[in-house]
Motif scaffolding. Sequence first.
Motif, PDB file in Angstrom:
ATOM      1  N   THR A  19      16.468   5.069  28.476  1.00  0.00           N
ATOM      2  CA  THR A  19      15.282   4.811  29.280  1.00  0.00           C
ATOM      3  C   THR A  19      14.256   5.919  29.074  1.00  0.00           C
ATOM      4  OG1 THR A  19      16.278   5.915  31.178  1.00  0.00           O
ATOM      5  CG2 THR A  19      16.582   3.533  31.007  1.00  0.00           C
ATOM      6  N   GLY A  20      13.017   5.618  29.475  1.00  0.00           N
ATOM      7  CA  GLY A  20      11.951   6.603  29.353  1.00  0.00           C
ATOM      8  C   GLY A  20      10.843   6.114  28.443  1.00  0.00           C
ATOM      9  N   ILE A  21       9.975   7.047  28.067  1.00  0.00           N
ATOM     10  CA  ILE A  21       8.797   6.722  27.269  1.00  0.00           C
ATOM     11  C   ILE A  21       8.917   7.390  25.900  1.00  0.00           C
ATOM     12  CG2 ILE A  21       6.288   6.917  27.099  1.00  0.00           C
ATOM     13  CD1 ILE A  21       6.183   6.958  30.137  1.00  0.00           C
ATOM     14  N   ALA A  22       8.601   6.631  24.859  1.00  0.00           N
ATOM     15  CA  ALA A  22       8.582   7.157  23.495  1.00  0.00           C
ATOM     16  C   ALA A  22       7.271   6.772  22.838  1.00  0.00           C
ATOM     17  CB  ALA A  22       9.755   6.622  22.691  1.00  0.00           C
ATOM     18  N   GLN A  23       6.756   7.663  22.031  1.00  0.00           N
ATOM     19  CA  GLN A  23       5.515   7.407  21.304  1.00  0.00           C
ATOM     20  C   GLN A  23       5.721   7.691  19.830  1.00  0.00           C
ATOM     21  OE1 GLN A  23       2.752   9.962  23.466  1.00  0.00           O
ATOM     22  NE2 GLN A  23       1.801   8.148  24.374  1.00  0.00           N
ATOM     23  N   GLY A  24       4.947   7.028  19.015  1.00  0.00           N
ATOM     24  CA  GLY A  24       5.023   7.277  17.586  1.00  0.00           C
ATOM     25  C   GLY A  24       4.232   6.248  16.811  1.00  0.00           C
ATOM     26  N   ALA A  25       4.029   6.517  15.535  1.00  0.00           N
ATOM     27  CA  ALA A  25       3.344   5.571  14.669  1.00  0.00           C
ATOM     28  C   ALA A  25       4.303   4.452  14.280  1.00  0.00           C
ATOM     29  CB  ALA A  25       2.830   6.283  13.422  1.00  0.00           C
ATOM     30  N   VAL A  26       3.800   3.232  14.307  1.00  0.00           N
ATOM     31  CA  VAL A  26       4.629   2.074  14.002  1.00  0.00           C
ATOM     32  C   VAL A  26       4.930   2.017  12.502  1.00  0.00           C
ATOM     33  CG1 VAL A  26       4.815  -0.439  14.117  1.00  0.00           C
ATOM     34  CG2 VAL A  26       3.653   0.799  15.937  1.00  0.00           C
ATOM     35  N   LEU A  27       6.191   1.717  12.169  1.00  0.00           N
ATOM     36  CA  LEU A  27       6.619   1.584  10.780  1.00  0.00           C
ATOM     37  C   LEU A  27       7.531   0.366  10.680  1.00  0.00           C
ATOM     38  CD1 LEU A  27       6.931   2.698   7.854  1.00  0.00           C
ATOM     39  CD2 LEU A  27       8.885   4.022   8.698  1.00  0.00           C
ATOM     40  N   HIS A  28       7.235  -0.524   9.743  1.00  0.00           N
ATOM     41  CA  HIS A  28       8.071  -1.715   9.593  1.00  0.00           C
ATOM     42  C   HIS A  28       9.320  -1.358   8.802  1.00  0.00           C
ATOM     43  CE1 HIS A  28       9.315  -5.857   9.272  1.00  0.00           C
ATOM     44  NE2 HIS A  28       8.216  -6.271   9.900  1.00  0.00           N
ATOM     45  N   GLY A  29      10.490  -1.707   9.352  1.00  0.00           N
ATOM     46  CA  GLY A  29      11.769  -1.408   8.712  1.00  0.00           C
ATOM     47  C   GLY A  29      12.541  -2.631   8.277  1.00  0.00           C
ATOM     48  N   TYR A  30      11.859  -3.769   8.152  1.00  0.00           N
ATOM     49  CA  TYR A  30      12.467  -5.030   7.723  1.00  0.00           C
ATOM     50  C   TYR A  30      13.615  -5.404   8.666  1.00  0.00           C
ATOM     51  CZ  TYR A  30      13.165  -8.698   4.194  1.00  0.00           C
ATOM     52  OH  TYR A  30      13.246  -9.902   3.524  1.00  0.00           O
ATOM     53  N   TYR A  31      14.871  -5.466   8.203  1.00  0.00           N
ATOM     54  CA  TYR A  31      15.990  -5.814   9.077  1.00  0.00           C
ATOM     55  C   TYR A  31      16.675  -4.589   9.677  1.00  0.00           C
ATOM     56  CZ  TYR A  31      15.670 -10.672   7.534  1.00  0.00           C
ATOM     57  OH  TYR A  31      15.238 -11.948   7.286  1.00  0.00           O
TER      58      TYR A  31
END
Length: 737
Positions: free
Chosen positions: A191-203
């Motif tokens: 639980t909680g808050i996370a931030q970061g740049a989105v990165l597509h990791g496929y599956y």
Amino acid sequence: MDQSRSTISKIFNGEPRSYTRFNLTQNMEGENSQVEMTLSSDMDEEMGGNGVGEHLSNARDPYVVRKAAWRTPKNICFMVAVTLLIFIIGYLIGYLAHRRKELAPSCSVSTLPPITQDSFETEETPLMDWNDVKGLLRQKLSTSSFEIAFSEFASESHQAGSSGDEMLGNKGHLQGSDLGTLGGYLAYSKTGIAQGAVLHGYYGQMDDLRKLQDKNITLDGRVLLVRTGKISFAEKVANAAKLNASAVLIYPDPDVYRGIGGSTQLFGHVHLGSGDPYTPGFPSFNHTQFPPVQSSGLPNIQAQTITADMAATIMSGMGGKSAPWAGVGKLGDYDDMATVEVNNVLAEKKIHNVFGVIKGFVDPDRYVVIGAQRDAWGPGFASSTVGTSVLVEVARAISDMVKNDGFKPRRSIVFASWSAGEYGSVGATEWLEGYLSSLNMKAFSYINLDGVVKGFQTFNASASPVMYTLIQSTLKEVNTDSKMELCDSITGANWTEALLEPLRLNDPAYPFVTFSGIPAVSFSFTTAGKEYPYIGTLQDTRENLYNATCNQLAKLAVSAGQIAGQMALRLVHDHLLRLDVTMYHRQLQNHVVNINRKVKTVMSLRPELLPKALTVQWLMSASGSYGRASNSLTSDIQNSDLKDEAMCRSINDRIMRVERDFLSPYVSPRETPFRHILVGSGSHTLKALADHLDALLSNHSEADADLFRNQFALATWTIQGCANSLAGNIWAIDNEI
């Protein structure tokens, strides 16, 4: 109490076993809760019927009060007074007992009395012809009975621990300026808050993430966006956490979920394990008094499912490099920022496992278990309702065969209705953990009925290799008997590739094989080239499953009942267990060849990593010892006297030990629960040894030559120990030490 009993309890005629937060508790008077698995011969006196349902209860003749020959007024008054006094005392005792039951926690544990026979036979038992057994089972299962069962066990809401689940047992949040709030969630997420740049990791497979690293894209601090499928939610999150991602967002695979709606919510869990993650390796019984601890399989990053529409919105604004996968577009740039907030609430819930037993005539302390989960995220028609219906109908059919048709199984059959299956096979795993010491040489097989019908035309299964031959022979018989095309090819050298899939972490049969060493099988009907898209959603309804099966659901359920029933009946009918231990020799040979090839490659290209004295000879020798032991067992079976019960039991003991002996004795069941070296999970497995050699060759940061050598030696001796056990008597072993 009457209102809390469900159809399942009525069928099995017993109180369910109860768990809280996946914990069993003590009663108010301080007495330890007792769980009884009354399958052994010393329980004969407690058994009274021959079937499931009404035949499970013990019927006692009522007491008869005879009239006295004398009737004076004094005597009559005295009798009235005594009768009144007895009535008052009885009423008070009943009232106090009822109050005590109400005051005690409703998690007291009990089990239904097993089914026994009017006369227990220990001598050679005249067995029914196998063709007659098959015919009886076919007569007992019908489409009309399954239609009724579907209605009995259908429910709009029966999550584990909910009132809907209890009735059947006794019968997160992503916020954004334009994405909205979610109803779906992933249990056990941090639980909680996370931030970061989105990165597509496929599956989210490790191979997918390594492709990103090959493009010099770091995962540190990134919010990983991945599709469902290929591997479990828990494995996706574990892989992302291993590479230091900050959070994971999982959306529906467009190739699977096309057409079900862009706002469909997904549910699941992210515990890289099974059972209660806060009692790893031991049962959730309060009286065990373990200190607070949590599983190493719980993720240390936030994870959340999102809808297809939300994923499309996110991807439409992503930049960065082009993805190496078709249909993905851009991978995401460092300024494509996202904030993920997860507010899951950890709560203790009481869950119930319900059991019914048909007791064997010759070896009642040996049993096959047939089970299905009862809970679901929503309606759960395919995930739980159909499996529970098949379970109950097979139990009714076999019970009727025992009571009315003269069928006498050699061994016992246990019917198990599990709860909290959606949270990682919690009910089943806690049972395994609680009775591990008593199960390992008593329960010889598990047949899983979860998700047994998800389509039509195609059949697939996942199982311990020792059950492959049983699966094949059963499909041949059911295919012949029902005139229903299960698959194009059940015979031939490649039939296993056509029908069988590897056991995976999220398979309910997985903990039976890898944690307890009990051979297990899962199977299902599916639609060729198309997955059933509603599992884990609130759209897993009766209507959608009927559409997915072209309104052939009841017929498919009958076939599923025939397959499960015939496998179970074959295992309890024959003198010798239909488990083929030679199948593991082929598995061992494949692993040994692969490891040998990679060792030679490492020694050739990176000779400084491994000592020249290291040899694969001893691993080959151990594999050969297993092959000789399995062939010796086959010879003993061919030459055995089936009328010699002691000899049959001795051979069956050797067969039953194989799966258990492949559990590595050198790792902790608490830290590494899935200890099986062939199909388990961890650095002790043969697959992990091969992967470690790849890591050494590529100079991976986690590669450790000393660790590899230790694990290599321990795996070798685990195989040798299994071979020694399979060989039987110590004087039959001829190995160089």
